[in-house]
Design a protein around this motif. Structure first.
Motif, PDB file in Angstrom:
ATOM      1  N   ARG A   1       0.821  -1.220   0.000  1.00 61.42           N
ATOM      2  CA  ARG A   1       0.000   0.000   0.000  1.00 61.42           C
ATOM      3  C   ARG A   1       0.853   1.268   0.000  1.00 61.42           C
ATOM      4  O   ARG A   1       0.327   2.376  -0.016  1.00 61.42           O
ATOM      5  CB  ARG A   1      -0.918   0.010   1.225  1.00 61.42           C
ATOM      6  CG  ARG A   1      -1.885  -1.151   1.243  1.00 61.42           C
ATOM      7  CD  ARG A   1      -2.822  -1.050   2.432  1.00 61.42           C
ATOM      8  NE  ARG A   1      -3.516  -2.290   2.688  1.00 61.42           N
ATOM      9  CZ  ARG A   1      -4.581  -2.731   2.033  1.00 61.42           C
ATOM     10  NH1 ARG A   1      -5.064  -2.032   1.036  1.00 61.42           N
ATOM     11  NH2 ARG A   1      -5.145  -3.865   2.350  1.00 61.42           N
ATOM     12  N   GLU A   2       2.167   1.112   0.030  1.00 65.36           N
ATOM     13  CA  GLU A   2       3.045   2.275   0.075  1.00 65.36           C
ATOM     14  C   GLU A   2       2.991   3.052  -1.237  1.00 65.36           C
ATOM     15  O   GLU A   2       2.963   2.473  -2.307  1.00 65.36           O
ATOM     16  CB  GLU A   2       4.502   1.853   0.335  1.00 65.36           C
ATOM     17  CG  GLU A   2       4.775   1.387   1.741  1.00 65.36           C
ATOM     18  CD  GLU A   2       4.399  -0.068   1.969  1.00 65.36           C
ATOM     19  OE1 GLU A   2       4.419  -0.486   3.133  1.00 65.36           O
ATOM     20  OE2 GLU A   2       4.074  -0.783   1.014  1.00 65.36           O
ATOM     21  N   ASN A   3       3.002   4.354  -1.111  1.00 60.83           N
ATOM     22  CA  ASN A   3       3.165   5.224  -2.256  1.00 60.83           C
ATOM     23  C   ASN A   3       4.634   5.107  -2.667  1.00 60.83           C
ATOM     24  O   ASN A   3       5.530   5.360  -1.860  1.00 60.83           O
ATOM     25  CB  ASN A   3       2.817   6.667  -1.867  1.00 60.83           C
ATOM     26  CG  ASN A   3       3.046   7.653  -2.989  1.00 60.83           C
ATOM     27  OD1 ASN A   3       4.053   7.607  -3.691  1.00 60.83           O
ATOM     28  ND2 ASN A   3       2.108   8.567  -3.147  1.00 60.83           N
ATOM     29  N   ALA A   4       4.871   4.704  -3.899  1.00 66.12           N
ATOM     30  CA  ALA A   4       6.241   4.451  -4.358  1.00 66.12           C
ATOM     31  C   ALA A   4       7.121   5.702  -4.275  1.00 66.12           C
ATOM     32  O   ALA A   4       8.334   5.599  -4.070  1.00 66.12           O
ATOM     33  CB  ALA A   4       6.225   3.921  -5.788  1.00 66.12           C
TER      34      ALA A   4
ATOM     35  N   PRO B   1     -11.717   4.628  11.418  1.00 61.99           N
ATOM     36  CA  PRO B   1     -10.958   5.686  12.088  1.00 61.99           C
ATOM     37  C   PRO B   1      -9.453   5.443  12.124  1.00 61.99           C
ATOM     38  O   PRO B   1      -8.721   6.149  12.820  1.00 61.99           O
ATOM     39  CB  PRO B   1     -11.531   5.664  13.510  1.00 61.99           C
ATOM     40  CG  PRO B   1     -11.849   4.234  13.745  1.00 61.99           C
ATOM     41  CD  PRO B   1     -12.310   3.709  12.399  1.00 61.99           C
ATOM     42  N   TYR B   2      -8.971   4.486  11.378  1.00 65.94           N
ATOM     43  CA  TYR B   2      -7.548   4.160  11.362  1.00 65.94           C
ATOM     44  C   TYR B   2      -6.846   4.896  10.224  1.00 65.94           C
ATOM     45  O   TYR B   2      -7.491   5.379   9.289  1.00 65.94           O
ATOM     46  CB  TYR B   2      -7.354   2.649  11.232  1.00 65.94           C
ATOM     47  CG  TYR B   2      -8.054   1.909  12.341  1.00 65.94           C
ATOM     48  CD1 TYR B   2      -7.485   1.825  13.612  1.00 65.94           C
ATOM     49  CD2 TYR B   2      -9.305   1.342  12.147  1.00 65.94           C
ATOM     50  CE1 TYR B   2      -8.139   1.173  14.642  1.00 65.94           C
ATOM     51  CE2 TYR B   2      -9.969   0.691  13.178  1.00 65.94           C
ATOM     52  CZ  TYR B   2      -9.381   0.613  14.415  1.00 65.94           C
ATOM     53  OH  TYR B   2     -10.028  -0.019  15.440  1.00 65.94           O
ATOM     54  N   HIS B   3      -5.537   4.928  10.276  1.00 65.05           N
ATOM     55  CA  HIS B   3      -4.740   5.609   9.264  1.00 65.05           C
ATOM     56  C   HIS B   3      -4.880   4.957   7.892  1.00 65.05           C
ATOM     57  O   HIS B   3      -5.032   5.632   6.874  1.00 65.05           O
ATOM     58  CB  HIS B   3      -3.267   5.627   9.695  1.00 65.05           C
ATOM     59  CG  HIS B   3      -2.356   6.294   8.713  1.00 65.05           C
ATOM     60  ND1 HIS B   3      -1.741   5.603   7.693  1.00 65.05           N
ATOM     61  CD2 HIS B   3      -1.972   7.579   8.602  1.00 65.05           C
ATOM     62  CE1 HIS B   3      -1.013   6.443   6.976  1.00 65.05           C
ATOM     63  NE2 HIS B   3      -1.114   7.648   7.515  1.00 65.05           N
ATOM     64  N   ASP B   4      -4.823   3.622   7.872  1.00 66.37           N
ATOM     65  CA  ASP B   4      -4.872   2.897   6.603  1.00 66.37           C
ATOM     66  C   ASP B   4      -5.414   1.496   6.854  1.00 66.37           C
ATOM     67  O   ASP B   4      -5.631   1.087   7.993  1.00 66.37           O
ATOM     68  CB  ASP B   4      -3.477   2.836   5.961  1.00 66.37           C
ATOM     69  CG  ASP B   4      -2.440   2.212   6.876  1.00 66.37           C
ATOM     70  OD1 ASP B   4      -2.528   0.997   7.114  1.00 66.37           O
ATOM     71  OD2 ASP B   4      -1.548   2.941   7.362  1.00 66.37           O
ATOM     72  N   TRP B   5      -5.621   0.745   5.779  1.00 68.43           N
ATOM     73  CA  TRP B   5      -6.198  -0.594   5.907  1.00 68.43           C
ATOM     74  C   TRP B   5      -5.272  -1.588   6.572  1.00 68.43           C
ATOM     75  O   TRP B   5      -5.721  -2.492   7.275  1.00 68.43           O
ATOM     76  CB  TRP B   5      -6.678  -1.099   4.538  1.00 68.43           C
ATOM     77  CG  TRP B   5      -8.031  -0.545   4.256  1.00 68.43           C
ATOM     78  CD1 TRP B   5      -8.333   0.526   3.458  1.00 68.43           C
ATOM     79  CD2 TRP B   5      -9.254  -0.997   4.821  1.00 68.43           C
ATOM     80  NE1 TRP B   5      -9.679   0.765   3.502  1.00 68.43           N
ATOM     81  CE2 TRP B   5     -10.274  -0.168   4.330  1.00 68.43           C
ATOM     82  CE3 TRP B   5      -9.597  -2.016   5.698  1.00 68.43           C
ATOM     83  CZ2 TRP B   5     -11.615  -0.319   4.686  1.00 68.43           C
ATOM     84  CZ3 TRP B   5     -10.924  -2.177   6.053  1.00 68.43           C
ATOM     85  CH2 TRP B   5     -11.917  -1.340   5.543  1.00 68.43           C
ATOM     86  N   ASN B   6      -3.978  -1.463   6.406  1.00 67.17           N
ATOM     87  CA  ASN B   6      -3.066  -2.363   7.113  1.00 67.17           C
ATOM     88  C   ASN B   6      -3.256  -2.213   8.622  1.00 67.17           C
ATOM     89  O   ASN B   6      -3.353  -3.199   9.351  1.00 67.17           O
ATOM     90  CB  ASN B   6      -1.606  -2.076   6.751  1.00 67.17           C
ATOM     91  CG  ASN B   6      -1.219  -2.613   5.396  1.00 67.17           C
ATOM     92  OD1 ASN B   6      -1.978  -3.297   4.741  1.00 67.17           O
ATOM     93  ND2 ASN B   6      -0.017  -2.285   4.972  1.00 67.17           N
ATOM     94  N   GLN B   7      -3.309  -0.981   9.077  1.00 70.87           N
ATOM     95  CA  GLN B   7      -3.491  -0.725  10.508  1.00 70.87           C
ATOM     96  C   GLN B   7      -4.853  -1.223  10.989  1.00 70.87           C
ATOM     97  O   GLN B   7      -4.958  -1.866  12.028  1.00 70.87           O
ATOM     98  CB  GLN B   7      -3.337   0.760  10.795  1.00 70.87           C
ATOM     99  CG  GLN B   7      -3.371   1.089  12.271  1.00 70.87           C
ATOM    100  CD  GLN B   7      -3.282   2.576  12.498  1.00 70.87           C
ATOM    101  OE1 GLN B   7      -4.141   3.336  12.041  1.00 70.87           O
ATOM    102  NE2 GLN B   7      -2.222   2.996  13.195  1.00 70.87           N
ATOM    103  N   ARG B   8      -5.896  -0.948  10.221  1.00 72.60           N
ATOM    104  CA  ARG B   8      -7.244  -1.357  10.627  1.00 72.60           C
ATOM    105  C   ARG B   8      -7.373  -2.879  10.717  1.00 72.60           C
ATOM    106  O   ARG B   8      -7.869  -3.419  11.699  1.00 72.60           O
ATOM    107  CB  ARG B   8      -8.275  -0.805   9.651  1.00 72.60           C
ATOM    108  CG  ARG B   8      -9.680  -1.179  10.047  1.00 72.60           C
ATOM    109  CD  ARG B   8     -10.711  -0.531   9.163  1.00 72.60           C
ATOM    110  NE  ARG B   8     -12.034  -0.905   9.619  1.00 72.60           N
ATOM    111  CZ  ARG B   8     -13.139  -0.310   9.210  1.00 72.60           C
ATOM    112  NH1 ARG B   8     -13.078   0.694   8.352  1.00 72.60           N
ATOM    113  NH2 ARG B   8     -14.298  -0.706   9.676  1.00 72.60           N
ATOM    114  N   ILE B   9      -6.916  -3.573   9.694  1.00 77.00           N
ATOM    115  CA  ILE B   9      -7.027  -5.035   9.678  1.00 77.00           C
ATOM    116  C   ILE B   9      -6.148  -5.648  10.764  1.00 77.00           C
ATOM    117  O   ILE B   9      -6.529  -6.628  11.404  1.00 77.00           O
ATOM    118  CB  ILE B   9      -6.694  -5.592   8.282  1.00 77.00           C
ATOM    119  CG1 ILE B   9      -7.764  -5.151   7.287  1.00 77.00           C
ATOM    120  CG2 ILE B   9      -6.581  -7.106   8.307  1.00 77.00           C
ATOM    121  CD1 ILE B   9      -7.410  -5.391   5.841  1.00 77.00           C
ATOM    122  N   THR B  10      -4.979  -5.051  11.012  1.00 74.88           N
ATOM    123  CA  THR B  10      -4.114  -5.556  12.072  1.00 74.88           C
ATOM    124  C   THR B  10      -4.815  -5.467  13.425  1.00 74.88           C
ATOM    125  O   THR B  10      -4.857  -6.441  14.176  1.00 74.88           O
ATOM    126  CB  THR B  10      -2.782  -4.790  12.103  1.00 74.88           C
ATOM    127  OG1 THR B  10      -2.104  -5.042  10.874  1.00 74.88           O
ATOM    128  CG2 THR B  10      -1.912  -5.228  13.269  1.00 74.88           C
TER     129      THR B  10
END
Length: 117
Positions: A16-19, A32-41
């Motif tokens: 998901r990183e911006n290259a 309410p999380y920063h991104d989906w990696n954080q939310r799913i974690t």
């Protein structure tokens, strides 16, 4: 007659990183999380490291790491992200792998960096 069930889980998150920035930008849909990696974690991966087993009255009887009880693998993108951003979950997954290998040899499988689908 004895019966057995084998559960295998494959955990993967795409990069998901911006290259250009080499960072994950805010993803509004993960609020309410920063991104989906954080939310799913937080909602899934971490929760499975400390699952509550309750009695008939809803009192916690035991806390278990579900990963130690199943066959699983983590994709390299996700595992690297966890190592950098959620060390407690990363360490719990590694501990579950060690525990499950004692009970069921060869439970966790590495996932190659390149796969053909």
């Amino acid at each position: 007659m004895e019966a057995f069930v084998c559960i295998h889980a494959h955990f993967y998150q795409p990069p998901r990183e911006n290259a250009w920035l080499e960072a994950v930008e805010v993803q509004d849909s993960a609020f309410p999380y920063h991104d989906w990696n954080q939310r799913i974690t937080i909602e899934c991966y971490a929760t499975n490291t400390t699952s509550r087993i309750t009695d008939e009255n809803g009192r916690i009887r035991e806390i278990v790491n579900n990963y130690a009880k199943i066959s699983f693998n983590f994709g390299p993108t996700l595992l690297s992200w966890l190592e950098r951003n959620s060390a407690d979950v990363y360490q719990a997954v590694l501990a579950a792998d060690r525990e499950s290998r004692q009970r069921f040899p060869d439970t966790a499988r590495p996932w190659p960096k390149h796969t053909t689908t």
